[in-house]
Design a protein around this motif. Structure first.
Motif, PDB file in Angstrom:
ATOM      1  N   SER A  43       0.826  -1.212   0.000  1.00 57.35           N
ATOM      2  CA  SER A  43       0.000   0.000   0.000  1.00 57.35           C
ATOM      3  C   SER A  43       0.860   1.262   0.000  1.00 57.35           C
ATOM      4  CB  SER A  43      -0.938  -0.009   1.213  1.00 57.35           C
ATOM      5  OG  SER A  43      -0.245   0.244   2.422  1.00 57.35           O
ATOM      6  N   MET A  44       2.005   1.190   0.675  1.00 56.83           N
ATOM      7  CA  MET A  44       2.921   2.333   0.688  1.00 56.83           C
ATOM      8  C   MET A  44       3.529   2.552  -0.709  1.00 56.83           C
ATOM      9  SD  MET A  44       2.961   3.682   3.707  1.00 56.83           S
ATOM     10  CE  MET A  44       2.309   3.253   5.344  1.00 56.83           C
ATOM     11  N   VAL A  45       3.911   1.443  -1.344  1.00 57.94           N
ATOM     12  CA  VAL A  45       4.479   1.534  -2.696  1.00 57.94           C
ATOM     13  C   VAL A  45       3.437   2.061  -3.678  1.00 57.94           C
ATOM     14  CG1 VAL A  45       5.388   0.179  -4.629  1.00 57.94           C
ATOM     15  CG2 VAL A  45       6.206  -0.261  -2.299  1.00 57.94           C
ATOM     16  N   ALA A  46       2.183   1.637  -3.505  1.00 60.54           N
ATOM     17  CA  ALA A  46       1.118   2.075  -4.401  1.00 60.54           C
ATOM     18  C   ALA A  46       0.891   3.579  -4.321  1.00 60.54           C
ATOM     19  CB  ALA A  46      -0.178   1.335  -4.068  1.00 60.54           C
ATOM     20  N   ASN A  47       1.197   4.168  -3.176  1.00 63.48           N
ATOM     21  CA  ASN A  47       0.973   5.608  -2.998  1.00 63.48           C
ATOM     22  C   ASN A  47       2.059   6.458  -3.642  1.00 63.48           C
ATOM     23  OD1 ASN A  47      -1.492   5.953  -1.814  1.00 63.48           O
ATOM     24  ND2 ASN A  47      -0.711   6.844   0.074  1.00 63.48           N
ATOM     25  N   ARG A  48       3.300   6.145  -3.319  1.00 66.58           N
ATOM     26  CA  ARG A  48       4.389   7.018  -3.782  1.00 66.58           C
ATOM     27  C   ARG A  48       5.613   6.255  -4.273  1.00 66.58           C
ATOM     28  NH1 ARG A  48       4.388  11.673   0.995  1.00 66.58           N
ATOM     29  NH2 ARG A  48       2.178  12.266   0.768  1.00 66.58           N
ATOM     30  N   GLY A  49       5.458   4.986  -4.580  1.00 63.73           N
ATOM     31  CA  GLY A  49       6.575   4.218  -5.100  1.00 63.73           C
ATOM     32  C   GLY A  49       7.433   3.599  -4.017  1.00 63.73           C
ATOM     33  N   VAL A  50       8.485   2.924  -4.446  1.00 69.66           N
ATOM     34  CA  VAL A  50       9.366   2.203  -3.519  1.00 69.66           C
ATOM     35  C   VAL A  50      10.026   3.146  -2.524  1.00 69.66           C
ATOM     36  CG1 VAL A  50      11.416   0.729  -3.375  1.00 69.66           C
ATOM     37  CG2 VAL A  50       9.803   0.424  -5.254  1.00 69.66           C
ATOM     38  N   LYS A  51      10.252   4.372  -2.920  1.00 68.67           N
ATOM     39  CA  LYS A  51      10.903   5.337  -2.028  1.00 68.67           C
ATOM     40  C   LYS A  51      10.044   5.651  -0.800  1.00 68.67           C
ATOM     41  CE  LYS A  51      13.679   7.611  -5.595  1.00 68.67           C
ATOM     42  NZ  LYS A  51      13.995   8.883  -6.291  1.00 68.67           N
ATOM     43  N   ASN A  52       8.790   5.259  -0.829  1.00 71.71           N
ATOM     44  CA  ASN A  52       7.896   5.521   0.296  1.00 71.71           C
ATOM     45  C   ASN A  52       8.084   4.521   1.430  1.00 71.71           C
ATOM     46  OD1 ASN A  52       5.888   7.134   1.481  1.00 71.71           O
ATOM     47  ND2 ASN A  52       4.263   5.717   0.864  1.00 71.71           N
ATOM     48  N   LEU A  53       8.884   3.471   1.209  1.00 72.40           N
ATOM     49  CA  LEU A  53       9.166   2.494   2.251  1.00 72.40           C
ATOM     50  C   LEU A  53      10.294   2.987   3.145  1.00 72.40           C
ATOM     51  CD1 LEU A  53       9.051  -0.849   0.209  1.00 72.40           C
ATOM     52  CD2 LEU A  53       7.303   0.025   1.769  1.00 72.40           C
ATOM     53  N   ASN A  54      10.239   2.594   4.411  1.00 70.07           N
ATOM     54  CA  ASN A  54      11.304   2.905   5.366  1.00 70.07           C
ATOM     55  C   ASN A  54      12.383   1.835   5.218  1.00 70.07           C
ATOM     56  OD1 ASN A  54      12.990   3.221   7.580  1.00 70.07           O
ATOM     57  ND2 ASN A  54      11.334   3.651   9.006  1.00 70.07           N
ATOM     58  N   PRO A  55      13.491   2.127   4.573  1.00 72.29           N
ATOM     59  CA  PRO A  55      14.463   1.077   4.242  1.00 72.29           C
ATOM     60  C   PRO A  55      15.039   0.366   5.465  1.00 72.29           C
ATOM     61  CG  PRO A  55      15.387   3.270   3.845  1.00 72.29           C
ATOM     62  CD  PRO A  55      13.931   3.454   4.111  1.00 72.29           C
ATOM     63  N   GLN A  56      15.309   1.125   6.529  1.00 71.05           N
ATOM     64  CA  GLN A  56      15.899   0.501   7.711  1.00 71.05           C
ATOM     65  C   GLN A  56      14.951  -0.513   8.339  1.00 71.05           C
ATOM     66  OE1 GLN A  56      19.072   0.833   8.939  1.00 71.05           O
ATOM     67  NE2 GLN A  56      18.465  -0.847  10.281  1.00 71.05           N
TER      68      GLN A  56
END
Length: 466
Positions: free
Chosen positions: A422-435
């Protein structure tokens, strides 16, 4: 009780308490999967959400059947692990329960939504593998076919959860005119009524299906304990008369007699011979018996072993391309096997009750740590109404399908993956918290090897001591 010595009975009760503790830990470890969205969208107050979730977890255990439970039981061929020494059975169940609990509590403490399912399955496989290192072990101690099927379900479900949530979010954006569901929830105000109802419904579905799937893993765990430590009492369903399976046995013998050994290769002939050995053994046990009272209690485990071995051998044989029997005979065989398996594939109602109570009570405690991870740390933005609803709807769907097919799935993995989708669907992979994603992925990757190693080590230690 069960004719056990007092100290053995105490060990049995300790194992049952430990199994309930595992389900209790499972409850508060996995609660976030159901309540995070309704809490972070102000749909329900936290205490209302966890009580509501606990209730539906409780109901789910009773409504979920025993397909998943038997999937857990048959990961480990208990028939090859249990001998006349009851302490060896205690070593088996004690090792796998302790290792699963240790991992669950550790990941909960650090707020990592790892999988209770992976922890339990890893522990079972660890005990099975460790068993092969014991002296005089002639047969494999892991049902690798069932293990492969289980692992495939655990791997595929998060991928589907991630992908389907992205699709769901796309459909919502495409067809829902109201933009309110895509906004960050107000910190104090609840959402509009129609959104609240949707989120409460999805929370209910996830809670129910969590109980029906994860609760059944606890049922399977307790059945492993009972079959492993007191097989004479729990090897067969005590509500059924074992003599009633003689009609099914006759049907299976009739089908096997129609198989021409000359049409088979060496492997299939061996399978046929082994299947007939099991039917002959069952005939011997049932010979001259007119009532269940004439059936020695210690033969119940023999009957269970023969049924499971017969099912295994005959199923492989019927799958051979060299077998030429009619459709009617195949149908008769499948029906007879199903009737016989009803004697081995069961769980007493009191087992369902204590598992559902443990899971429900655990759900109401310790939920804050992982709820915070699910709601705030997987993505870089606050969970929206649309994200919460789509994630839980997809998670409920995936868990429900897995339960229907008797496959264990990880509620944690499915919902965490759905939230990430759902986070990726909103603003792409950059919207994920990488850590945080790295931490969760690391916990997922380590769960199986760590629990396998821990359970195997504990099992060998307990076998050396007991």
């Amino acid at each position: 009780m069960f004719g056990l010595e007092p100290h053995v009975l105490l060990l049995l009760l300790a194992c049952l308490v430990a199994a309930c503790a595992f389900e209790f830990v499972n409850g508060f470890h996995d609660t976030a999967n159901a309540v995070a969205t309704v809490i972070y969208t102000n749909t329900l107050r936290p205490w209302v959400a966890v009580v509501w979730s606990a209730f539906w977890n409780f109901i789910g255990v009773f409504a979920g059947g025993i397909g998943v439970a038997m999937g857990i039981v048959y990961l480990l061929p208990v028939e090859s692990l249990v001998d006349q020494n009851v302490y060896h059975g205690i070593a088996m169940v004690g090792a796998l329960i302790l290792s699963a609990i240790i991992w669950n509590v550790g990941t909960w403490y650090y707020g990592l939504p790892s999988s209770s399912s992976h922890a339990l399955i890893g522990s079972i496989l660890g005990v099975g593998i460790a068993f092969t290192f014991l002296p005089d072990t002639a047969s494999a101690a892991v049902n690798w076919a069932k293990a492969g099927e289980t692992m495939l379900a655990l791997i595929i479900s998060p991928i589907f959860g991630f992908s389907l949530t992205i699709i769901m979010m796309f459909l919502l954006k495409r067809f829902v005119r109201s933009k309110a569901i895509f906004k960050e929830p107000h910190k104090r105000k609840p959402p509009p009524l129609w959104i609240r109802l949707i989120l409460i419904t999805t929370c209910t579905l996830v809670s129910f299906f969590h109980g029906s799937n994860d609760g059944q893993k606890g049922v399977g765990l307790i059945m492993l304990i009972l079959i492993g430590i007191v097989p004479t009492f729990f090897a067969l369903n005590q509500d059924l008369n074992p003599l009633d399976m003689r009609d099914s046995l006759v049907k299976i013998e009739q089908v096997l007699q129609k198989v021409n050994p000359q049409d088979l290769d060496a492997d299939d002939r061996q399978l046929l011979a082994e299947a007939q050995t099991q039917t002959n053994d069952l005939d011997r046990i049932f010979a001259s018996k007119t009532s269940v009272d004439q059936l020695p209690r210690n033969t119940r485990f023999e009957i269970r072993r023969d049924i499971l071995l017969l099912n295994n051998r005959a199923a492989k044989l019927m799958g051979s391309k060299r077998i030429s029997i009619s459709t009617a005979d195949r149908t008769m065989y499948e029906g007879a096997i199903k009737e016989m398996k009803s004697f081995t594939d069961y769980a007493p109602s009191w087992v369902l009750l204590i598992v559902s109570l443990s899971l429900g009570l655990g759900t109401m405690i310790g939920w804050q740590r992982i709820v915070k991870t699910i709601g705030e740390r997987i993505g870089k933005e606050h969970l929206t109404y649309a994200q919460g609803a789509s994630s839980e709807l997809v998670a409920a769907l995936m868990i429900g399908v897995s339960t229907n097919y008797g496959l264990p799935t990880s509620t944690t993995h499915v919902l965490s993956s759905a939230i990430a989708g759902s986070m990726v669907a909103n603003r792409g992979v950059k919207n994920l918290n990488p850590q945080m994603v790295r931490n969760i992925a690391l916990a997922w990757v380590l769960t199986l090897p760590v629990t396998m190693f821990l359970a195997g080590g504990l099992f060998l230690l307990f076998r050396a001591v007991l």
